[in-house]
Design an enzyme around this catalytic site. Structure first.
Site, mmCIF file in Angstrom:
data_model
loop_
_atom_site.group_PDB
_atom_site.id
_atom_site.type_symbol
_atom_site.label_atom_id
_atom_site.label_comp_id
_atom_site.label_asym_id
_atom_site.label_seq_id
_atom_site.Cartn_x
_atom_site.Cartn_y
_atom_site.Cartn_z
ATOM 1 N N ASP A 1 -8.791 -2.950 1.870
ATOM 2 C CA ASP A 1 -8.196 -2.482 0.609
ATOM 3 C C ASP A 1 -8.303 -3.567 -0.459
ATOM 4 O O ASP A 1 -8.672 -3.294 -1.607
ATOM 5 C CB ASP A 1 -6.697 -2.157 0.792
ATOM 6 C CG ASP A 1 -6.474 -0.918 1.642
ATOM 7 O OD1 ASP A 1 -7.281 0.011 1.558
ATOM 8 O OD2 ASP A 1 -5.468 -0.904 2.377
ATOM 9 N N ILE A 2 -7.967 -4.782 -0.075
ATOM 10 C CA ILE A 2 -7.945 -5.876 -1.055
ATOM 11 C C ILE A 2 -9.346 -6.136 -1.614
ATOM 12 O O ILE A 2 -9.537 -6.274 -2.823
ATOM 13 C CB ILE A 2 -7.342 -7.148 -0.432
ATOM 14 C CG1 ILE A 2 -5.853 -6.897 -0.117
ATOM 15 C CG2 ILE A 2 -7.504 -8.350 -1.356
ATOM 16 C CD1 ILE A 2 -5.208 -7.945 0.746
ATOM 17 N N ALA B 1 -1.360 -2.724 2.241
ATOM 18 C CA ALA B 1 -2.793 -2.915 2.022
ATOM 19 C C ALA B 1 -3.395 -3.781 3.129
ATOM 20 O O ALA B 1 -2.795 -4.778 3.525
ATOM 21 C CB ALA B 1 -3.023 -3.577 0.673
ATOM 22 N N ASP B 2 -4.572 -3.375 3.621
ATOM 23 C CA ASP B 2 -5.266 -4.232 4.594
ATOM 24 C C ASP B 2 -6.367 -5.014 3.860
ATOM 25 O O ASP B 2 -6.547 -4.887 2.647
ATOM 26 C CB ASP B 2 -5.803 -3.412 5.769
ATOM 27 C CG ASP B 2 -6.840 -2.379 5.340
ATOM 28 O OD1 ASP B 2 -7.405 -2.512 4.235
ATOM 29 O OD2 ASP B 2 -7.088 -1.439 6.116
ATOM 30 N N SER B 3 -7.093 -5.824 4.639
ATOM 31 C CA SER B 3 -8.079 -6.713 3.997
ATOM 32 C C SER B 3 -9.180 -5.927 3.291
ATOM 33 O O SER B 3 -9.680 -6.352 2.246
ATOM 34 C CB SER B 3 -8.676 -7.656 5.037
ATOM 35 O OG SER B 3 -9.274 -6.917 6.080
#
Lengths: 264, 79
Positions: B37-38, B33-35
């Protein structure tokens, strides 16, 4: 500017609960405007800002909406229409962005940034213009990254360039309706968002901290100019992007006060 | 749909991976997950459960398992 120059006006500030948006909300409230605070996630923060506005003697209303989603924008304006029946001021302040270099940027990050920072103003302005039956003011909050190249700021910088172009187009299209549209391009403003940007990316903070004016730009510096652009005194400024940067974009490598040698 | 199932549905949809173990001690970054996604996961969970996730709280959340426990505690507060 006259005291309470915005008394009786209704203002929507997107992203109006914290940082620059909060300062704008409180300034417009201090000038007498009833404020509608759009927020993305933190209801508790929005409620605090709303109470601070009410303490200045105006009405304050909060609306949760991710302005990156068209249907959320529609719901927000449906609520404004139902509750207030009109709008006099739109401040397009909400912003987000994926911090990556151009070669690392994917389409999701691009779309997320463009949808919130640029497309949202188009959609908000379309709905707001219909509610500005007696004319109105729109102010967009851009940044120097629209014209200068900053580290890992690609998506945001490009989105802000689009926002500024849209500001100019709408200024002309909406002029016959008595709606003034202008923007502000700020240098790095001392907010929590800036701390996050610099600390997460390991960027040097020193270069942000000084300007030829001797200090960083503060949220209130932006809010003061926004209030002017929302007043009748700025009626003949149309489609302009006002730079608020303490002069830093004119002297990017720093400037020291040196005196010429006599006769030199 | 139970709270666990809803969390799983949201996380797998946004990260675009079906085989995520929400009981693992892996971090979001470790499962890909990238930022963005979060952020999208947080927004989706807030909407799905009508909760407010406090970013400061997440500083003490170290992995997927702790994250799910945190979300479930916020949901429980609502009941």
């Amino acid at each position: 500017m006259n005291e309470m120059s915005l008394k009786g006006k209704v203002a929507l500030i997107t992203g109006g609960s914290r940082g620059i948006g909060r300062a704008i909300t409180l300034k417009l409230a201090a000038e007498g405007a009833d404020v509608i605070i759009n927020y993305f996630r933190r209801r508790s923060t929005a409620e605090v800002t709303a109470q601070e506005a009410r303490d200045k003697g105006v009405a304050a209303h909060i609306i949760k909406a991710n302005v990156g989603e068209p249907e959320k924008i529609d719901s927000m304006f449906d609520e404004i229409e139902e509750k207030f029946g009109r709008l006099d001021i739109l401040i397009n302040n909400a912003a987000s962005g994926v911090a990556r270099s151009a070669l690392d940027l994917d389409s999701r990050g691009w779309d997320w940034t463009m949808d919130i920072n640029a497309r949202a103003f188009l959609l908000c302005a379309q709905r707001a213009a219909r509610l500005m039956k007696n004319g109105g003011k729109m102010v967009t909050i851009s940044s120097l990254g629209s014209r200068l190249v900053l580290p890992i700021y690609t998506a945001v910088g490009v989105s802000k360039a689009a926002l500024e172009a849209l500001t100019r187009y709408l200024a002309i299209e909406l002029a016959p309706q008595g709606i003034c549209v202008n923007g502000i391009a700020a240098a790095a403003v001392e907010t929590e968002a800036l701390k996050l940007y610099t600390s997460e990316q390991g960027l040097p903070q020193l270069s942000w901290q000084t300007t030829p004016a001797g200090r960083m730009v503060q949220p209130e510096d932006i809010a003061n100019v926004v209030a002017f652009l929302c007043s009748d005194e700025s009626a003949m400024i149309r489609g302009q992007i006002i730079v608020i940067d303490g002069g830093v974009s004119l002297a990017p490598i720093g400037y020291t006060d040196t005196k010429d040698d006599e006769g030199g | 749909m139970s709270v666990d199932e809803k969390i799983r549905e949201i996380v797998t949809r946004i990260i675009r991976k079906e085989d995520i173990d929400l009981n693992s001690t892996a971090t979001f970054k470790e499962v890909g997950a990238d930022s963005l996604d979060i952020v999208q996961i947080l927004v989706a969970l807030e909407e799905a459960f009508d909760i407010e996730i406090v970013d400061e709280d997440l500083k003490s959340v170290n992995n997927m398992k702790e994250f799910v426990t945190y979300i479930k505690s916020k949901v429980a507060e609502k009941v």
